[in-house]
Design an enzyme around this catalytic site. Structure first.
Site, PDB file in Angstrom:
ATOM      1  N   ASP A 104     -18.375  42.437 113.228  1.00  0.00           N
ATOM      2  CA  ASP A 104     -18.783  43.691 113.864  1.00  0.00           C
ATOM      3  C   ASP A 104     -17.841  44.799 113.371  1.00  0.00           C
ATOM      4  O   ASP A 104     -18.032  45.335 112.285  1.00  0.00           O
ATOM      5  CB  ASP A 104     -18.725  43.460 115.384  1.00  0.00           C
ATOM      6  CG  ASP A 104     -19.198  44.638 116.211  1.00  0.00           C
ATOM      7  OD1 ASP A 104     -19.696  45.617 115.648  1.00  0.00           O
ATOM      8  OD2 ASP A 104     -19.078  44.584 117.460  1.00  0.00           O
ATOM      9  N   THR A 108     -11.408  41.441 114.089  1.00  0.00           N
ATOM     10  CA  THR A 108     -11.114  40.022 114.274  1.00  0.00           C
ATOM     11  C   THR A 108     -10.935  39.329 112.927  1.00  0.00           C
ATOM     12  O   THR A 108      -9.975  38.579 112.714  1.00  0.00           O
ATOM     13  CB  THR A 108     -12.256  39.337 115.051  1.00  0.00           C
ATOM     14  OG1 THR A 108     -12.482  40.052 116.262  1.00  0.00           O
ATOM     15  CG2 THR A 108     -11.920  37.893 115.365  1.00  0.00           C
ATOM     16  N   LEU A 109     -11.853  39.586 112.027  1.00  0.00           N
ATOM     17  CA  LEU A 109     -11.801  38.921 110.724  1.00  0.00           C
ATOM     18  C   LEU A 109     -10.590  39.363 109.899  1.00  0.00           C
ATOM     19  O   LEU A 109      -9.992  38.557 109.189  1.00  0.00           O
ATOM     20  CB  LEU A 109     -13.106  39.180 109.961  1.00  0.00           C
ATOM     21  CG  LEU A 109     -13.263  38.396 108.674  1.00  0.00           C
ATOM     22  CD1 LEU A 109     -13.103  36.905 108.900  1.00  0.00           C
ATOM     23  CD2 LEU A 109     -14.616  38.692 108.036  1.00  0.00           C
ATOM     24  N   LYS A 132     -22.741  43.328 111.119  1.00  0.00           N
ATOM     25  CA  LYS A 132     -23.119  44.655 111.625  1.00  0.00           C
ATOM     26  C   LYS A 132     -22.335  45.666 110.804  1.00  0.00           C
ATOM     27  O   LYS A 132     -21.410  46.317 111.317  1.00  0.00           O
ATOM     28  CB  LYS A 132     -22.745  44.797 113.105  1.00  0.00           C
ATOM     29  CG  LYS A 132     -23.406  43.820 114.048  1.00  0.00           C
ATOM     30  CD  LYS A 132     -23.165  44.295 115.479  1.00  0.00           C
ATOM     31  CE  LYS A 132     -23.521  43.276 116.502  1.00  0.00           C
ATOM     32  NZ  LYS A 132     -23.323  43.771 117.889  1.00  0.00           N
TER      33      LYS A 132
END
Ligand code: IMP
Ligand code: MG
Length: 202
Positions: A104, A108-109, A132
């Site tokens: 998104d 996080t990644l 996204k």
């Protein structure tokens, strides 16, 4: 849409999910190129259904591990990530495939790529079911991606709203998030009680 109380609709039906996941499995196996001792890492919990289908379509030997993280994104601290359950496997010198449900904002990644990269894997690639890209805050490297879904909020096929709806076989787009937030069980009857086109019994 009457079937789902006007709150959600099927965005990607299970057949299309299955077909695309099989393609992703071929892509990943081909990229691994006969790697010795590769390891697939699932990020709990959203990626579990995707991971289960992905590995079954991968015609290669591969270990599976999981990690669990929490990310709380407030305006004060965007993208603060904490590891709640770490890996069991030692990934140093190994070819690693990180399996994500959705990328998104990319926060996080970004954290996970850095944290895993520090453990000196031989290679690190990411496969995400959903992207996204229009919502990205930080650019992030993404080797394999199933579907770009714009900025839809989705549930089903592993994805949740407040812990619910992960076991819906199709991917649903929530069209009335305010109603769902007000009544988190609003989809239950049309999904699980009455017979509808998204009946899990097909
Ligand atoms: P981000 O890329 O750091 O913003 O966060 C990605 C994570 O947020 C995903 O792995 C999901 O767990 C969660 N997430 C983002 N969008 C959705 C959604 O539409 N439905 C359910 N969870 C979502
Ligand atoms: Mg996730």
């Amino acid at each position: 849409m009457p079937g789902l109380a006007g709150v959600a609709e099927v965005l990607i039906p299970r057949d299309l999910l299955r077909a695309r996941v099989s393609e992703l499995a071929l892509e990943v196996v081909s990229a691994l190129d006969g790697a010795r001792d590769p390891v697939l890492i699932g990020v709990l919990k959203g990626s579990t259904l995707f991971l289960a289908d992905l590995v079954r379509a991968m015609r290669c030997e591969i270990a599976i591990d999981f990690m669990s993280i929490s990310s709380y994104q407030t305006s004060m601290q965007p993208g603060v990530v904490k590891i709640l359950k770490d890996l069991d496997e030692d990934i140093s010198g190994r070819d690693v495939v990180l399996v994500e449900d959705i990328v998104d904002t990319g926060l996080t990644l970004t954290y996970l790529r850095r944290a895993l990269g520090q453990r000196r894997p031989r290679s690190l690639r990411v496969v995400t079911l959903l992207d996204k890209s229009v919502r990205r805050i930080v650019p992030v490297q993404l080797e394999h991606s199933g579907f770009d879904i714009g900025d839809a909020f989705v549930v089903g096929y592993g994805m949740d709203f407040q812990g619910r709806y992960r076991n819906v076989p199709d991917l649903l787009a929530v069209r009335d998030l305010a109603r769902l937030a007000n009544d988190p069980l609003v989809l239950v009857e049309s999904l699980f009680v009455t017979r509808s086109h998204v009946s899990p019994e097909r």
